[in-house]
Design a protein around this motif. Structure first.
Motif, PDB file in Angstrom:
ATOM      1  N   ASP A   1       0.794  -1.193  -0.057  1.00 36.64           N
ATOM      2  CA  ASP A   1      -0.050  -0.117  -0.071  1.00 36.64           C
ATOM      3  C   ASP A   1       0.896   1.458   0.062  1.00 36.64           C
ATOM      4  O   ASP A   1       0.437   2.619  -0.098  1.00 36.64           O
ATOM      5  N   GLY A   2       2.089   1.337   0.263  1.00 34.91           N
ATOM      6  CA  GLY A   2       3.118   2.257   0.158  1.00 34.91           C
ATOM      7  C   GLY A   2       4.311   2.175  -0.685  1.00 34.91           C
ATOM      8  O   GLY A   2       3.713   2.093  -1.884  1.00 34.91           O
ATOM      9  N   LYS A   3       5.326   2.586  -0.104  1.00 34.63           N
ATOM     10  CA  LYS A   3       6.495   2.704  -0.982  1.00 34.63           C
ATOM     11  C   LYS A   3       6.889   1.086  -1.529  1.00 34.63           C
ATOM     12  O   LYS A   3       6.835   0.294  -0.887  1.00 34.63           O
ATOM     13  N   GLY A   4       7.036   0.953  -2.915  1.00 37.46           N
ATOM     14  CA  GLY A   4       7.541  -0.222  -3.386  1.00 37.46           C
ATOM     15  C   GLY A   4       8.628  -0.816  -3.094  1.00 37.46           C
ATOM     16  O   GLY A   4       9.711  -0.142  -2.582  1.00 37.46           O
ATOM     17  N   ALA A   5       9.034  -1.838  -3.370  1.00 30.33           N
ATOM     18  CA  ALA A   5       9.925  -2.936  -3.084  1.00 30.33           C
ATOM     19  C   ALA A   5      11.272  -2.136  -3.423  1.00 30.33           C
ATOM     20  O   ALA A   5      12.532  -2.072  -2.796  1.00 30.33           O
ATOM     21  N   THR A   6      11.400  -1.780  -4.633  1.00 22.74           N
ATOM     22  CA  THR A   6      12.707  -1.338  -5.174  1.00 22.74           C
ATOM     23  C   THR A   6      13.015   0.102  -4.641  1.00 22.74           C
ATOM     24  O   THR A   6      14.224   0.431  -4.180  1.00 22.74           O
ATOM     25  N   ALA A   7      11.917   1.029  -4.476  1.00 21.04           N
ATOM     26  CA  ALA A   7      12.262   2.156  -3.780  1.00 21.04           C
ATOM     27  C   ALA A   7      12.662   2.186  -2.412  1.00 21.04           C
ATOM     28  O   ALA A   7      13.653   2.801  -2.040  1.00 21.04           O
ATOM     29  N   GLN A   8      12.268   1.031  -1.580  1.00 18.85           N
ATOM     30  CA  GLN A   8      12.671   0.671  -0.376  1.00 18.85           C
ATOM     31  C   GLN A   8      14.232   0.523  -0.387  1.00 18.85           C
ATOM     32  O   GLN A   8      15.175   0.832   0.354  1.00 18.85           O
ATOM     33  N   MET A   9      14.569  -0.352  -1.422  1.00 15.58           N
ATOM     34  CA  MET A   9      15.787  -0.660  -1.463  1.00 15.58           C
ATOM     35  C   MET A   9      16.852   0.257  -1.959  1.00 15.58           C
ATOM     36  O   MET A   9      17.956   0.405  -1.688  1.00 15.58           O
ATOM     37  N   VAL A  10      16.551   1.130  -2.700  1.00 21.44           N
ATOM     38  CA  VAL A  10      16.898   2.354  -3.193  1.00 21.44           C
ATOM     39  C   VAL A  10      17.522   3.096  -1.948  1.00 21.44           C
ATOM     40  O   VAL A  10      18.511   3.745  -2.111  1.00 21.44           O
ATOM     41  N   GLU A  11      16.429   3.410  -0.934  1.00 19.21           N
ATOM     42  CA  GLU A  11      16.907   4.166   0.280  1.00 19.21           C
ATOM     43  C   GLU A  11      17.986   3.504   0.936  1.00 19.21           C
ATOM     44  O   GLU A  11      18.965   4.167   1.324  1.00 19.21           O
ATOM     45  N   ARG A  12      17.915   1.995   1.013  1.00 19.36           N
ATOM     46  CA  ARG A  12      19.027   1.375   1.615  1.00 19.36           C
ATOM     47  C   ARG A  12      20.171   1.575   0.953  1.00 19.36           C
ATOM     48  O   ARG A  12      21.487   1.713   1.707  1.00 19.36           O
ATOM     49  N   PHE A  13      20.386   1.578  -0.385  1.00 21.00           N
ATOM     50  CA  PHE A  13      21.726   1.821  -0.900  1.00 21.00           C
ATOM     51  C   PHE A  13      22.139   3.323  -0.670  1.00 21.00           C
ATOM     52  O   PHE A  13      23.265   3.430  -0.497  1.00 21.00           O
ATOM     53  N   GLU A  14      21.186   4.079  -0.811  1.00 23.67           N
ATOM     54  CA  GLU A  14      21.868   5.195  -0.554  1.00 23.67           C
ATOM     55  C   GLU A  14      22.258   5.739   0.883  1.00 23.67           C
ATOM     56  O   GLU A  14      23.195   6.569   0.947  1.00 23.67           O
TER      57      GLU A  14
END
Length: 295
Positions: free
Chosen positions: A143-156
């Protein structure tokens, strides 16, 4: 001078597989074009990438995959007909498969040599950048942020490779790449000490499995070039990641969202039911049908 943190601008979609589990449906039609309600699997994957800020979608294709670039291309005749008939809503749908500022690139994998080989085929496009890998078979919804967006945050935050993972039943470890996780100070986020491709339950280092989402540093390309065939006689991405973590930090992140394994028929059917129950135009009628059937 402090080096500016890198972010993720490119995503690689390995879509050259034959889809034998869905024969005869996939005899002439790519498995990635199989619809979940009214959108093909590959479109869900592309939308997830775009929502994560990805600017370039790199599709690694094979024979009989012509419908994938056609799907993301402009359809002049269809758009003209829809415009003439005043079907503005449908016209908007077909015009906005991906936003105009997003670039689609297509690379041919001429030999079916495994996932690692497919990723390596994207090297001339990705070059020396960190990048995402998204397997369309693994449909992840939330319902919220997609899996790839979440992982991009972890990478950043950490500037190192990130593997999307989830805990699986121990008896299913033979179906996945399984990590040896080391605790960090964040729940659902681990350092990876090792990774094994499809281990038996007795040999598995954990039940934390990699599931169709990766963010990788460009060093992976050099390791893939040197990688010998592994399980199934194929170039395994898992094996190259195992070499990568000897040189660099590799992390694993248990993303928020529900995953449907649409690489098998049961997971595919489950995804259709679940997303039909969320569809704004269908959910009430579909729920009424299920209720009438006692389901």
């Amino acid at each position: 001078m402090t080096k500016k943190p890198q972010s993720i601008r490119m995503a690689v979609f390995p879509v050259a597989g034959m889809g034998t589990r869905f024969l005869p449906a996939t005899k002439a039609n790519p498995k990635e074009m199989l619809p979940i309600v009214d959108k093909p699997l590959i479109q869900y994957a592309a939308e997830e990438a775009v929502a994560a800020g990805i600017e370039t979608l790199v599709f690694v294709t094979g024979r009989n995959k012509r419908s994938i670039p056609d799907h993301f291309d402009k359809a002049y005749e269809l758009e003209t007909e829809l415009a003439e008939r005043g079907k503005d809503k449908m016209l908007e749908l077909v015009r906005n498969i991906v936003p105009p500022e997003v670039t689609c690139v297509y690379v041919r994998q001429t030999d079916a040599l495994g996932l690692g080989h497919a990723v390596a085929c994207a090297h001339p496009i990705v070059q020396n950048e960190p990048f995402a890998v998204i397997l369309a078979d693994d449909l992840i919804v939330n319902d919220g942020k997609g899996a790839t967006a979440q992982m991009v945050e972890r990478f950043e935050e950490n500037q190192c490779s990130v593997l999307g993972v989830e805990e699986v039943p121990p008896e299913d470890t033979h179906m996945y790449g399984v990590i040896d996780p080391a605790m960090t100070d964040k729940a659902g986020f681990w350092d990876v000490r090792g990774i094994v491709e499809k281990p038996s339950p007795a040999d598995a280092p954990s039940n934390v499995a990699v599931v169709g989402r990766y963010i990788l540093t460009p060093r992976i390309f050099e390791l893939l070039d040197k990688q010998e065939p592994g399980a199934g006689g194929e170039i395994q991405l898992t094996d190259a990641i195992g070499e990568l973590l000897k040189e660099e930090r590799v992390t694993a992140y248990e993303f928020e969202g529900k995953r449907f394994d649409c690489g098998n028929k049961l997971g595919y059917l489950q995804a259709n039911v679940e997303l039909a129950l969320q569809h704004p135009e269908l959910k009430d009628d579909f729920q009424a049908y299920l209720d009438a059937r006692g389901l």
